[in-house]
Write a protein that holds these residues in place. Structure first.
Motif, PDB file in Angstrom:
ATOM      1  N   GLY A 274     -77.567 -32.825  60.240  1.00  0.00           N
ATOM      2  CA  GLY A 274     -78.123 -33.743  59.249  1.00  0.00           C
ATOM      3  C   GLY A 274     -77.199 -33.965  58.069  1.00  0.00           C
ATOM      4  O   GLY A 274     -77.161 -35.056  57.489  1.00  0.00           O
ATOM      5  N   LEU A 275     -76.431 -32.932  57.714  1.00  0.00           N
ATOM      6  CA  LEU A 275     -75.494 -33.070  56.603  1.00  0.00           C
ATOM      7  C   LEU A 275     -74.493 -34.187  56.861  1.00  0.00           C
ATOM      8  O   LEU A 275     -74.213 -35.014  55.979  1.00  0.00           O
ATOM      9  CB  LEU A 275     -74.757 -31.735  56.405  1.00  0.00           C
ATOM     10  N   TRP A 276     -73.963 -34.238  58.077  1.00  0.00           N
ATOM     11  CA  TRP A 276     -72.935 -35.231  58.391  1.00  0.00           C
ATOM     12  C   TRP A 276     -73.519 -36.608  58.670  1.00  0.00           C
ATOM     13  O   TRP A 276     -72.772 -37.565  58.877  1.00  0.00           O
ATOM     14  CB  TRP A 276     -72.084 -34.740  59.560  1.00  0.00           C
ATOM     15  N   ALA A 277     -74.846 -36.705  58.658  1.00  0.00           N
ATOM     16  CA  ALA A 277     -75.493 -38.007  58.838  1.00  0.00           C
ATOM     17  C   ALA A 277     -75.971 -38.594  57.518  1.00  0.00           C
ATOM     18  O   ALA A 277     -76.586 -39.663  57.504  1.00  0.00           O
ATOM     19  CB  ALA A 277     -76.681 -37.863  59.796  1.00  0.00           C
ATOM     20  N   THR A 278     -75.703 -37.916  56.392  1.00  0.00           N
ATOM     21  CA  THR A 278     -76.144 -38.434  55.100  1.00  0.00           C
ATOM     22  C   THR A 278     -75.448 -39.755  54.799  1.00  0.00           C
ATOM     23  O   THR A 278     -74.281 -39.953  55.139  1.00  0.00           O
ATOM     24  CB  THR A 278     -75.850 -37.427  53.977  1.00  0.00           C
ATOM     25  N   GLN A 279     -76.183 -40.631  54.160  1.00  0.00           N
ATOM     26  CA  GLN A 279     -75.694 -41.968  53.837  1.00  0.00           C
ATOM     27  C   GLN A 279     -75.665 -42.179  52.327  1.00  0.00           C
ATOM     28  O   GLN A 279     -76.455 -41.592  51.601  1.00  0.00           O
ATOM     29  CB  GLN A 279     -76.595 -43.034  54.475  1.00  0.00           C
ATOM     30  N   GLY A 280     -74.763 -43.036  51.871  1.00  0.00           N
ATOM     31  CA  GLY A 280     -74.678 -43.349  50.448  1.00  0.00           C
ATOM     32  C   GLY A 280     -73.267 -43.756  50.072  1.00  0.00           C
ATOM     33  O   GLY A 280     -72.341 -43.713  50.890  1.00  0.00           O
ATOM     34  N   ASP A 281     -73.117 -44.164  48.808  1.00  0.00           N
ATOM     35  CA  ASP A 281     -71.794 -44.569  48.333  1.00  0.00           C
ATOM     36  C   ASP A 281     -70.819 -43.397  48.440  1.00  0.00           C
ATOM     37  O   ASP A 281     -71.149 -42.260  48.074  1.00  0.00           O
ATOM     38  CB  ASP A 281     -71.878 -45.032  46.874  1.00  0.00           C
ATOM     39  N   TRP A 282     -69.641 -43.692  48.941  1.00  0.00           N
ATOM     40  CA  TRP A 282     -68.656 -42.636  49.140  1.00  0.00           C
ATOM     41  C   TRP A 282     -67.954 -42.306  47.832  1.00  0.00           C
ATOM     42  O   TRP A 282     -67.862 -43.128  46.926  1.00  0.00           O
ATOM     43  CB  TRP A 282     -67.628 -43.055  50.184  1.00  0.00           C
ATOM     44  N   SER A 283     -67.483 -41.062  47.712  1.00  0.00           N
ATOM     45  CA  SER A 283     -66.681 -40.644  46.567  1.00  0.00           C
ATOM     46  C   SER A 283     -65.498 -39.851  47.094  1.00  0.00           C
ATOM     47  O   SER A 283     -65.574 -39.239  48.158  1.00  0.00           O
ATOM     48  CB  SER A 283     -67.508 -39.786  45.598  1.00  0.00           C
ATOM     49  N   LEU A 284     -64.418 -39.851  46.339  1.00  0.00           N
ATOM     50  CA  LEU A 284     -63.196 -39.209  46.799  1.00  0.00           C
ATOM     51  C   LEU A 284     -63.193 -37.703  46.591  1.00  0.00           C
ATOM     52  O   LEU A 284     -62.368 -37.006  47.177  1.00  0.00           O
ATOM     53  CB  LEU A 284     -61.990 -39.821  46.073  1.00  0.00           C
ATOM     54  N   VAL A 285     -64.111 -37.201  45.757  1.00  0.00           N
ATOM     55  CA  VAL A 285     -64.079 -35.781  45.416  1.00  0.00           C
ATOM     56  C   VAL A 285     -65.351 -35.054  45.839  1.00  0.00           C
ATOM     57  O   VAL A 285     -65.326 -34.147  46.678  1.00  0.00           O
ATOM     58  CB  VAL A 285     -63.847 -35.584  43.899  1.00  0.00           C
ATOM     59  N   ARG A 286     -66.484 -35.461  45.273  1.00  0.00           N
ATOM     60  CA  ARG A 286     -67.696 -34.655  45.428  1.00  0.00           C
ATOM     61  C   ARG A 286     -68.216 -34.621  46.863  1.00  0.00           C
ATOM     62  O   ARG A 286     -68.537 -33.544  47.386  1.00  0.00           O
ATOM     63  CB  ARG A 286     -68.791 -35.183  44.491  1.00  0.00           C
TER      64      ARG A 286
END
Length: 353
Positions: free
Chosen positions: A183-195
């Motif tokens: 489920g962690l790798w299926a999370t959706q949302g705006d990407w960020s370069l760090v967090r």
């Protein structure tokens, strides 16, 4: 090559010291000379009686549950993982076990339970130490650069809350860590370069290691131990008809002289709920699983500290409130709980051997 071996020996020595130090401290400094109580008469069949020492020795497992709940509330409130006091949870585990060992060490039935407590205590200490190190170095950097409200942060908060609730009835190693990782790798949302990358690395390591460890522990436990009983028997001062009106989980088995009833009831969190209901009706208990003494914890403001508390620790996520552990005669249990709740305390758990 020699330098590498010296480094490995040094790391091994530190690890061994970390493991042996709390065990040595508990076994040498947290014992009280006491004469084990004489066996008491009970109508509970001998095969269904449980060692009285387990009422105290059950607490350390629950301390880990309370730690998981506390971290879940911390994350759900939108606070950064780096701000959580992981060290306080570890210190609370060993301090509470020290207090518990002073009461239970000389009683029958402690050997197997103590081995389990040291195993989970060392594992818990290692887990919290690794989390604290990561979150206060790598995690704090990613929080500074990318915040702590990523989709992965929100997902971790939900998983942590599910995990804490799960452990109220089922051993932790049966939790679906593999599913949590997927489920962690299926999370959706705006990407960020760090967090988001940092959270995926940290949480993947946590869920993945726990999945492997849980599988190994579950296999070892299943091979060496029979499943623990999910119910117990107790003598309640009420007739069967009255008990049926309180909760169907209270199953009357036999009417006893004087209006008491031998009852079968579920263990763990359900048992605490049933004790609360009996207390609300003013119904006392004479015997639980063949024992006449029991341990419980409440949450209460510091001003409501029970005079006989053998365990006391502040609740880090609830300023001004403390967790108190009290040992009581079974006959006083429901009345004491009803009085404590009327004064504003909250019953946390009754430890049912």
């Amino acid at each position: 090559m020699k330098r590498r071996w010296r480094l490995l020996l040094g790391v091994g020595g530190i690890a061994a010291t970390t493991i042996l130090l709390p065990i040595a401290a508990i076994e040498t400094g947290c014992r009280a000379a006491a004469t084990p109580p004489a066996p008491v008469a009970s109508v509970v069949p001998s095969a269904l009686r449980r060692p009285e020492a387990r009422t105290w020795l059950t607490y350390p497992e629950w301390h880990i549950v309370y730690s998981a709940e506390s971290l879940g509330r911390h994350l759900a409130a939108g606070r950064p993982p780096s701000a959580y006091d992981y060290g306080a949870d570890v210190a609370g585990f060993w301090r509470s076990y020290c207090a518990i060992n002073r009461i239970a060490a000389e009683r029958p039935g402690t050997g197997e339970a103590k081995l389990m407590i040291y195993t989970i205590g060392i594992s818990f200490t290692a887990e919290m130490a690794i989390k604290a190190a990561w979150e206060n170095i790598v995690g704090r950097i990613s929080e500074t650069l990318g915040g702590w409200a990523s989709p992965e942060d929100r997902y971790a908060a939900r998983i942590q809350q599910r995990y804490a609730g799960f452990m109220h009835e089922i051993p932790w190693y049966r939790f679906g860590f593999g599913e949590a990782l997927g489920g962690l790798w299926a999370t959706q949302g705006d990407w960020s370069l760090v967090r988001r990358p940092e959270r995926r690395v940290a949480l993947s390591a946590e869920y993945g290691v726990k999945a492997i460890y849980a599988k190994a522990l579950g296999a070892a436990t299943g091979a060496s131990l029979a499943p623990d009983a999910l119910t117990l028997r107790m003598v309640v001062r009420a007739r069967a008809a009255t008990l049926r009106t309180i909760d169907p989980r209270l199953k009357p088995l036999r009417q006893l002289p004087g209006g008491a009833t031998l009852v079968e009831a579920p263990r763990y969190a359900q048992f605490t709920d049933l004790i609360t209901k009996l207390g609300a009706r003013g119904i006392a208990i004479d015997d639980i699983a063949g024992n006449h003494t029991i341990f419980l914890t409440i949450r209460a403001p510091e001003a409501l500290r029970p005079p006989a508390a053998t365990l006391a620790m502040p609740l880090g996520d609830r300023p001004g409130w403390w967790r108190y552990g009290v040992t009581l005669p079974v006959g006083n249990l429901t009345r004491w709980i009803a009085t404590a709740r009327a004064r504003g305390a909250q019953l946390e758990h009754v430890y049912d051997y």
